[in-house]
Design an enzyme around this catalytic site. Sequence first.
Site, PDB file in Angstrom:
ATOM      1  N   HIS A  76      -8.075  -5.020  -1.088  1.00 23.60           N
ATOM      2  CA  HIS A  76      -6.846  -4.435  -0.561  1.00 23.60           C
ATOM      3  C   HIS A  76      -6.081  -5.408   0.329  1.00 23.60           C
ATOM      4  O   HIS A  76      -4.857  -5.388   0.379  1.00 23.60           O
ATOM      5  CB  HIS A  76      -7.197  -3.176   0.236  1.00 23.60           C
ATOM      6  CG  HIS A  76      -6.019  -2.298   0.519  1.00 23.60           C
ATOM      7  ND1 HIS A  76      -5.320  -1.643  -0.475  1.00 23.60           N
ATOM      8  CD2 HIS A  76      -5.416  -1.957   1.681  1.00 23.60           C
ATOM      9  CE1 HIS A  76      -4.339  -0.934   0.063  1.00 23.60           C
ATOM     10  NE2 HIS A  76      -4.374  -1.104   1.364  1.00 23.60           N
ATOM     11  N   ASP A 118      -9.824  -3.935  -5.213  1.00 24.60           N
ATOM     12  CA  ASP A 118      -9.280  -3.020  -4.209  1.00 24.60           C
ATOM     13  C   ASP A 118      -9.865  -1.623  -4.400  1.00 24.60           C
ATOM     14  O   ASP A 118      -9.716  -1.023  -5.469  1.00 24.60           O
ATOM     15  CB  ASP A 118      -7.752  -2.979  -4.346  1.00 24.60           C
ATOM     16  CG  ASP A 118      -7.059  -2.291  -3.179  1.00 24.60           C
ATOM     17  OD1 ASP A 118      -7.724  -1.538  -2.441  1.00 24.60           O
ATOM     18  OD2 ASP A 118      -5.843  -2.511  -3.011  1.00 24.60           O
ATOM     19  N   SER A 126       0.847  -1.185   0.000  1.00 22.81           N
ATOM     20  CA  SER A 126       0.000   0.000   0.000  1.00 22.81           C
ATOM     21  C   SER A 126       0.894   1.251   0.000  1.00 22.81           C
ATOM     22  O   SER A 126       1.684   1.440  -0.908  1.00 22.81           O
ATOM     23  CB  SER A 126      -0.955  -0.032   1.198  1.00 22.81           C
ATOM     24  OG  SER A 126      -1.990   0.906   1.061  1.00 22.81           O
TER      25      SER A 126
END
Length: 685
Positions: A658, A623, A538
Site C-alpha cells: 500500500h 497491497d 487510497s
Amino acid sequence: MSSTATASSAPIAHLADGADPYAWLQARDSNEVLDYLKAENHYQESQLADQAELREQLFQEIKARIRETDLSLASPWGPYMYFTRTTAGDEYPRHYRCPRPADDSLTVDESQEELLLDPNALAAGGFLSLGAFNISPDHKRLAYSLDTSGDEVYRLYVKELASGVIRELPFEDCDGSMTWANDSQTLFFAELDETHRPHKLYRHHLGGTAVEKVFHEPDGRFFLHCYRSSSERQLVLLLNSKTTSEAWVLDADHPEKPFACLAPRVENHEYFPDHGQLDGVWTWFIRSNQDGINFALFQAPEQGQEVPTRERWQPLIAHRDDVMLEGISLNASALTLSLREGGLPVIEVHPQGLPHYRVQLPDAAYSLYVQDSLEFASKFVRLRYESLNRPAQVRQLTLACGEQKVLKETPVLGPFDADAYVSQRLWATAADGTRVPISLVSRREDLGKPVPLYLYGYGAYGESLDPWFSHARLSLLERGVAFAIAHVRGGGELGEAWYRAGKQEHKHNTFSDFIACAEHLIEAGVTSPAQLAISGGSAGGLLIGAVLNQRPELFKAAIAEVPFVDVLNTMLDPELPLTVTEYDEWGNPQDPSVYERIKAYAPYENVSAQAYPALLVVAGYNDSRVQYWEAAKWVAKLRAHKTDDNLLLLKTELGAGHGGMSGRYQGLRDVALEYGFVFKVLGVV
C-alpha cells in the site's frame, strides 16, 4: 487474452462473461493476470521513455536538497539516549544508542554509540518495512518486527543487546505490534485474521515457545491494539471500530493477570484512556465523546487495583462545540491537549498548578503536533512544526512556562529561501454554501497570474491534511507549478462534524467540495483547466476517480495512487481485508439503499463514454488494503470507454504494498516519475 503492449498500442483487457467483465483480473498470481500487468508496465515505460533523462534529473535534483548523511535528535530514556543515523547511499536509517550524558545535554558520544539495528542489512536490496521497534524497560532487549513483501504481515524478533543474539519468535500472521510488560520478559502481540484484521492478543514469556491467548475480538468491525500508558504503569488493550471503542487495562507489573474492562462498549461511544498523574495522584485520563462529538476529557483517580468504571469518570476538560479534542499527551507535571480549531491544529498546555496557555506560532497555515512527550518525568515535550514553505522543525517546549527552543530544522541543501514562496489559506464555497478551506503555496513572483497547479485531496476517515513541507515539491515550485490541498469534507480539519458530513450518505460532499475548490482556484485566476493536475491516493484515489467521472473537463492531468475505485464490488465482499470494518465509513451495500448510493459514485461503476484527462495510476501488487485489481480493472474499463487520445497509464509495483516501494531513494524515483508525467501533460519545461 490481453494484447502485448507496444510503444504505439496499449494492452486491451478482454471481456469475460458475467456481471463484471474484468473480474478475471482478480485471479492473483495467474499467468494471464501477471502477463497483463507486466504489459501495462511495459506500455507505461514506453510512453514515458522520452522522459528518462528528465526523471533522472528530477531524482538527482531532489536528492541534492536532502542531507543524505544525518543524525536524528537523540531521545533520552533512562541511562541511554536513542537515535537514528542516515548515511548517503543507504535506503534506511540505522538505529543506535549511547550513554546519557551526565549534564543531560543531547550530545552524542560517537565513541560509545551502540548499533541496535541496521535495516539496510536486513533488506538486502528488497522490500522492508520495520513495524515495532521497542526497547524493553530494563534496556536489555529490543523487540522488532519486519514485513519483507509489503503485505503488512510481520515476523517477530527479539535481540539480546549485550550479546547481539537474535531470536525469531515462532508465530505467524502477526500485525507487527509488540508490547513489553515491566518485567522485560513478557511480550504481547496481535494476530491477523483471514481478512487481515488484528483480532487476537497473545502473551509470550521469553525463553519458551509457549503462547497464551489473552483476548479474541470476534466482531469483524473492531481492530485490536495493545499499548503502554504514558505512566509506564499500565497496559491498555483498545478495541475500536470507526464509531465505537472499548478498552481493557492491566497493571504492567503483573502481566500474568487478566485484563479488566474499563467501560463496556456502547454503540457510538468512543473513548481512549491513558494513565498519568494529576496533582500528584495516579489517575486515569479518558478522552470520550459521551458529552458531544468533539470529545471531552474525563479523569478518574486510581483506587488500588479497582478499575475506574464509567460511573466514576469526572469531567476535566468540557466538550466545546467549536473545538475538537483530538488527543492528549501526559507528563508528570503537565497535561498537553491536541486541539483543532478553525481548520488548524492547536496545542494547549495545562501545567499542574499553573495557568494553561496555547503555543504561539508564526504561520497562518501549518502542521503541528506533539512528536515526543519524552520520559514521563520530563519537563519538556517536543513539537513538530512545519508549513508549505517552511521546513519541519522539532521544537522543545518547556511545559511550565511555554518557552520554545528549535532543537533541529530539517535542512534544505543548496539554494533555498522560504520567503521566495507564499503560503496562503483560501476558502471555496461548495454547492450547499459550505465554506471549504484550501492551503496554497506558490512562488512569490507568480502571484496574480494563472500558473500550472497540482491540487491534492483525500477526504476520508476524519484524517486531516495539515500543510506539510516537501523537499521534492520544490521541484514543482521552482518550475512555476503551484501546489494546493483541498481540505474537503470527510477529513477532520474542521472537527468531527466535518468528518461526518463527508461519509456514509454524505459522501457526495467530498467530491462536490473538491470540484468547488478546483472551480474557485480557476475563478480566482490562480490556474486554468488546461493547467490543472489533480492527485490523491487510497481513499483519495476514490476522490480522484469520482471527480473525473463527474467533471473531466475541469482537469488536464490526474494521478491516482493505490486508488480505492472499485468500491461497490469490494464492499460487497466481506472476505476481503478490511471490508467489514469499513461498513461504518461507507455503508454496507447488502442494504439496497446503500447499494444504490455507493453505485451512484463508485468510479469503476461510473466510467462512461466521454473524454478524460491524462491519467497515471499506480498500484501495489502486495497491497492488502486496496487490492491491485481495483486499479487494473478501472484502467481496463477506462481504455474501453474513453473517447480521447490522452495518456492512460498503469504502473503496478510487483514487489510493493500500500505504501509503495520501501526505500527512501526508491520513493524519490516514484516522485520523479509522477512529476515528470505532470510536466509532460501540462507542458512544463
